[in-house]
Motif scaffolding. Structure first.
Motif, PDB file in Angstrom:
ATOM      1  N   ILE A  37       0.682  -1.827  -0.039  1.00 16.93           N
ATOM      2  CA  ILE A  37       0.224   0.104  -0.276  1.00 16.93           C
ATOM      3  C   ILE A  37       0.791   1.070   0.118  1.00 16.93           C
ATOM      4  O   ILE A  37       0.732   2.460  -1.180  1.00 16.93           O
ATOM      5  N   GLY A  38       1.865   0.833   1.079  1.00 11.80           N
ATOM      6  CA  GLY A  38       2.537   2.293   0.740  1.00 11.80           C
ATOM      7  C   GLY A  38       3.985   2.434  -0.587  1.00 11.80           C
ATOM      8  O   GLY A  38       3.714   3.888  -0.581  1.00 11.80           O
ATOM      9  N   PHE A  39       3.639   0.781  -1.334  1.00 13.33           N
ATOM     10  CA  PHE A  39       5.017   1.542  -2.039  1.00 13.33           C
ATOM     11  C   PHE A  39       4.198   2.115  -3.517  1.00 13.33           C
ATOM     12  O   PHE A  39       4.238   2.822  -4.241  1.00 13.33           O
ATOM     13  N   ALA A  40       2.975   1.543  -2.999  1.00 11.20           N
ATOM     14  CA  ALA A  40       1.761   1.627  -4.352  1.00 11.20           C
ATOM     15  C   ALA A  40       1.073   3.320  -4.353  1.00 11.20           C
ATOM     16  O   ALA A  40       1.280   3.819  -5.552  1.00 11.20           O
ATOM     17  N   PHE A  41       1.662   4.400  -2.680  1.00 16.23           N
ATOM     18  CA  PHE A  41       1.272   5.795  -2.887  1.00 16.23           C
ATOM     19  C   PHE A  41       2.063   6.538  -2.860  1.00 16.23           C
ATOM     20  O   PHE A  41       2.606   7.538  -2.226  1.00 16.23           O
ATOM     21  N   LYS A  42       3.819   6.148  -3.384  1.00 14.97           N
ATOM     22  CA  LYS A  42       4.720   6.532  -3.393  1.00 14.97           C
ATOM     23  C   LYS A  42       4.864   7.397  -3.974  1.00 14.97           C
ATOM     24  O   LYS A  42       4.478   7.070  -5.637  1.00 14.97           O
ATOM     25  N   GLY A  43       5.054   8.801  -3.758  1.00 13.38           N
ATOM     26  CA  GLY A  43       5.263   9.958  -4.422  1.00 13.38           C
ATOM     27  C   GLY A  43       3.967  10.673  -4.342  1.00 13.38           C
ATOM     28  O   GLY A  43       3.795  11.507  -5.801  1.00 13.38           O
ATOM     29  N   ASN A  44       3.199  10.196  -4.338  1.00 12.00           N
ATOM     30  CA  ASN A  44       2.213  10.869  -4.666  1.00 12.00           C
ATOM     31  C   ASN A  44       1.394  11.869  -3.141  1.00 12.00           C
ATOM     32  O   ASN A  44       1.364  11.346  -1.978  1.00 12.00           O
ATOM     33  N   ARG A  45       1.120  13.062  -3.486  1.00 14.84           N
ATOM     34  CA  ARG A  45       1.397  13.909  -2.677  1.00 14.84           C
ATOM     35  C   ARG A  45       0.221  13.781  -1.707  1.00 14.84           C
ATOM     36  O   ARG A  45      -0.167  13.558  -0.216  1.00 14.84           O
ATOM     37  N   PHE A  46      -0.988  13.635  -1.923  1.00 12.06           N
ATOM     38  CA  PHE A  46      -1.981  13.532  -2.010  1.00 12.06           C
ATOM     39  C   PHE A  46      -2.377  11.943  -1.232  1.00 12.06           C
ATOM     40  O   PHE A  46      -2.474  12.183   0.592  1.00 12.06           O
ATOM     41  N   PHE A  47      -1.824  10.708  -1.270  1.00 14.24           N
ATOM     42  CA  PHE A  47      -2.101   9.745  -0.450  1.00 14.24           C
ATOM     43  C   PHE A  47      -1.326  10.103   0.743  1.00 14.24           C
ATOM     44  O   PHE A  47      -1.010   9.427   1.384  1.00 14.24           O
ATOM     45  N   GLN A  48       0.361  10.323   0.645  1.00 16.61           N
ATOM     46  CA  GLN A  48       1.477  10.635   1.254  1.00 16.61           C
ATOM     47  C   GLN A  48       0.878  11.223   2.429  1.00 16.61           C
ATOM     48  O   GLN A  48       0.969  10.810   3.426  1.00 16.61           O
ATOM     49  N   LYS A  49      -0.161  11.863   2.203  1.00 22.81           N
ATOM     50  CA  LYS A  49      -0.597  12.920   3.538  1.00 22.81           C
ATOM     51  C   LYS A  49      -2.020  11.606   4.220  1.00 22.81           C
ATOM     52  O   LYS A  49      -1.772  11.928   5.595  1.00 22.81           O
ATOM     53  N   CYS A  50      -3.000  11.601   3.040  1.00 20.70           N
ATOM     54  CA  CYS A  50      -3.506  10.453   4.385  1.00 20.70           C
ATOM     55  C   CYS A  50      -2.665   9.671   4.917  1.00 20.70           C
ATOM     56  O   CYS A  50      -2.904   8.701   5.869  1.00 20.70           O
ATOM     57  N   LEU A  51      -1.815   8.496   4.769  1.00 26.02           N
ATOM     58  CA  LEU A  51      -1.124   7.754   5.378  1.00 26.02           C
ATOM     59  C   LEU A  51      -0.087   8.260   6.607  1.00 26.02           C
ATOM     60  O   LEU A  51       0.469   7.390   7.435  1.00 26.02           O
ATOM     61  N   GLU A  52      -0.022   9.739   6.832  1.00 29.57           N
ATOM     62  CA  GLU A  52       0.476  10.251   7.995  1.00 29.57           C
ATOM     63  C   GLU A  52      -0.019  11.307   8.877  1.00 29.57           C
ATOM     64  O   GLU A  52      -0.094  11.480  10.248  1.00 29.57           O
ATOM     65  N   GLN A  53      -1.334   9.832   8.422  1.00 29.69           N
ATOM     66  CA  GLN A  53      -2.591  10.117   9.635  1.00 29.69           C
ATOM     67  C   GLN A  53      -2.605   9.371  10.831  1.00 29.69           C
ATOM     68  O   GLN A  53      -4.308   8.897  10.644  1.00 29.69           O
TER      69      GLN A  53
END
Length: 510
Positions: free
Chosen positions: A491-507
């Motif tokens: 999941i983290g690899f799929a969203f790597k480089g995507n700022r929107f989902f990186q922000k989601c994963l930081e919550q």
């Protein structure tokens, strides 16, 4: 800036104007110490090659021009080339990695040097066999060679089983042992054993392997029989008159393909080494490490248990050493040390497959090549950590990652909420109600409208049907148990480089 012609034409015709001290330096035997950048690599000791039209003065701009044109003694990795600071007075179309402009100036070319790129890719190709000894497999090769040497010396048949994961150097090592055995036999004045290599993936049926072995023996002794190839081999090795005195090394690669329900082919193959007049040295190679455990007990009861040599997966240091060993033939640095270390660590942690590591390095070179074509940045010229990161991402991108990227945004956010729950809160399971709270928090932070509980539950059902998560049973929907069915790193690899989902994963939400 003057042209090359005008620069040389401006030299003073009066040779006497050169200072005597400079002349002595140019003609003395010790001049090579002072003018080593201009010394020809093929010249004799004390001989200095000096251009006729250039001034010998150290401050002369023409001498600096000559120094730029002299080729370095050791070639440099230079995929783009370096700009030359002068103009040509006569029309030229191109020079190496440079293109002549309309006004005679020499400009950067947008393409990498094809010769150097080709040399690097060939050195890293899986099919390229190192000319010198193999590294990191000395112990395994020694054991196989000693086994084969003992069989040849005693004129006795024997069997050996080589196993290991793909890309661990099994086939390459056995081929090197075969070459070493031939050289040893020649040096000892012994009869060189014949050799036969069979790749089982090329067999139409498993029993065809006996036909190939028989065909090799019949090259020396013609004969016809109504018996099957296996029966003919058994009869040949049972009679002293029909048996050959010359040893034969039979290498059976990809032995996994010989596995049948009753494993009769495997048993009959190893049994060929037990006949009294057999001269077969059988080496089987397979990827399955547990294959020996499955058929060895039966072979032991048949008195034909082979010697087992296991090739372990390559470690980080071994992968790094092998890549550096292959790149030695290039005589220039292509990769940043950090980039090579990153590749070695990643491949060793994943599979330890050397073929995978070589493929990743070739891909990183191609990433650099593409950057050279698309960018005007003149600092590009070596494979960096970023290039290697892109290549590794392509190599280890799984089908699960592609499936995640194809999901709708709301379902992707549910996976982000699930990742936060398990990663930040150190949980292995949660409830649908807790997952919904984490999902709502992510929607609030990212300012995306959240769906209702009923629609959220339906989304989780869809993700469960696709195998991303597992939902338990409960009378109340919010109390249903939720577990993740895929690797959380995907999941983290799929969203790597995507700022929107990186922000989601930081919550984090515990």
């Amino acid at each position: 800036m003057p042209t090359l012609r005008s620069a040389t034409a401006g030299a003073s015709p009066d040779a006497s104007s050169t200072p005597r001290s400079v002349k002595r330096r140019l003609t003395s035997p010790d001049a090579s110490r002072h003018t080593s950048p201009h010394r020809s690599p093929h010249a004799g000791a004390g001989t200095v090659c000096t251009p006729k039209l250039l001034s010998a003065s150290p401050k002369s701009s023409r001498k600096r021009l000559y120094g730029d044109l002299v080729a370095a003694e050791k070639p440099k990795w230079n995929p783009r080339g370096k700009p030359l600071h002068f103009l040509f007075s006569q029309p030229m179309r191109s020079l190496g990695c440079f293109v002549l402009g309309p006004d005679g100036e020499l400009n950067w070319s947008c393409h990498a040097d094809p010769a150097q790129m080709r040399a690097v890719k060939e050195a890293l190709h899986v099919a390229t066999v190192p000319k010198c000894e193999l590294v990191c497999r000395d112990n395994e090769q020694r054991r196989v060679f000693e086994f084969c040497r003992a069989c040849v010396q005693q004129e006795k048949a024997g069997s050996l089983y080589v196993c290991g994961c793909p890309g661990t150097g099994k086939t390459l090592s056995i081929n090197k042992v075969k070459e070493s055995l031939v050289c040893w036999a020649d040096e000892m004045g012994m009869e060189t054993p014949d050799s036969l290599t069979i790749n089982c993936t090329n067999l139409a049926k498993t029993s065809e392997i006996f036909s190939k072995i028989l065909g090799q023996f019949q090259n020396r002794k013609k004969g016809t029989s109504k018996l099957s190839p296996l029966q003919q081999l058994q009869s040949m090795f049972s009679n002293k008159e029909s048996a050959s005195r010359r040893m034969m090394l039979v290498i059976v690669d990809e032995m996994d393909y010989l596995i049948t329900r009753d494993r009769a082919v495997l048993h009959d193959l190893f049994m060929l080494t037990t006949y009294p007049y057999s001269r077969c040295i059988l080496i089987g190679i397979a990827n399955a490490i547990d294959l020996a455990d499955r058929f060895l007990p039966k072979l032991e009861s048949l008195n034909c248990k082979p010697l087992v040599v296991t090739f372990r997966a390559y470690s980080k240091d071994q992968i790094s050493d092998i890549i550096k060993h292959r790149l030695k033939v290039l005589e220039y640095d292509v990769f940043e040390p950090l980039a090579l270390e990153f590749c070695a660590r990643k491949v060793a942690a994943a599979t330890g497959d050397m073929r995978k590591a070589l493929g990743v390095c070739r891909s990183a070179v191609e990433v650099l090549e593409a950057r050279l074509q698309d960018s005007s940045d003149q600092e590009l010229g070596i494979v960096t950590f970023d290039h290697m990161d892109i290549a590794l991402s392509k190599a280890f991108k799984s089908a699960v990652v592609d499936s995640i990227l194809c999901l709708p945004q709301q379902q992707q956010m549910v996976l982000c909420a699930l990742t936060n729950t398990f990663q930040h809160c150190k949980k292995k399971a949660t409830t649908l109600g807790e997952l919904n709270k984490s999902y709502i928090e992510i929607c609030r932070t990212t300012q995306v409208p959240a769906v209702g509980m009923l629609e959220f539950s339906n989304m989780c059902m869809i993700l469960s049907d696709q195998g991303f998560m597992k939902l338990g049973q409960s009378k109340e929907d919010k109390l249903r148990r939720v577990t993740l069915q895929i690797d959380i790193s995907d999941i983290g690899f799929a969203f790597k480089g995507n700022r929107f989902f990186q922000k989601c994963l930081e919550q984090p939400r515990c």
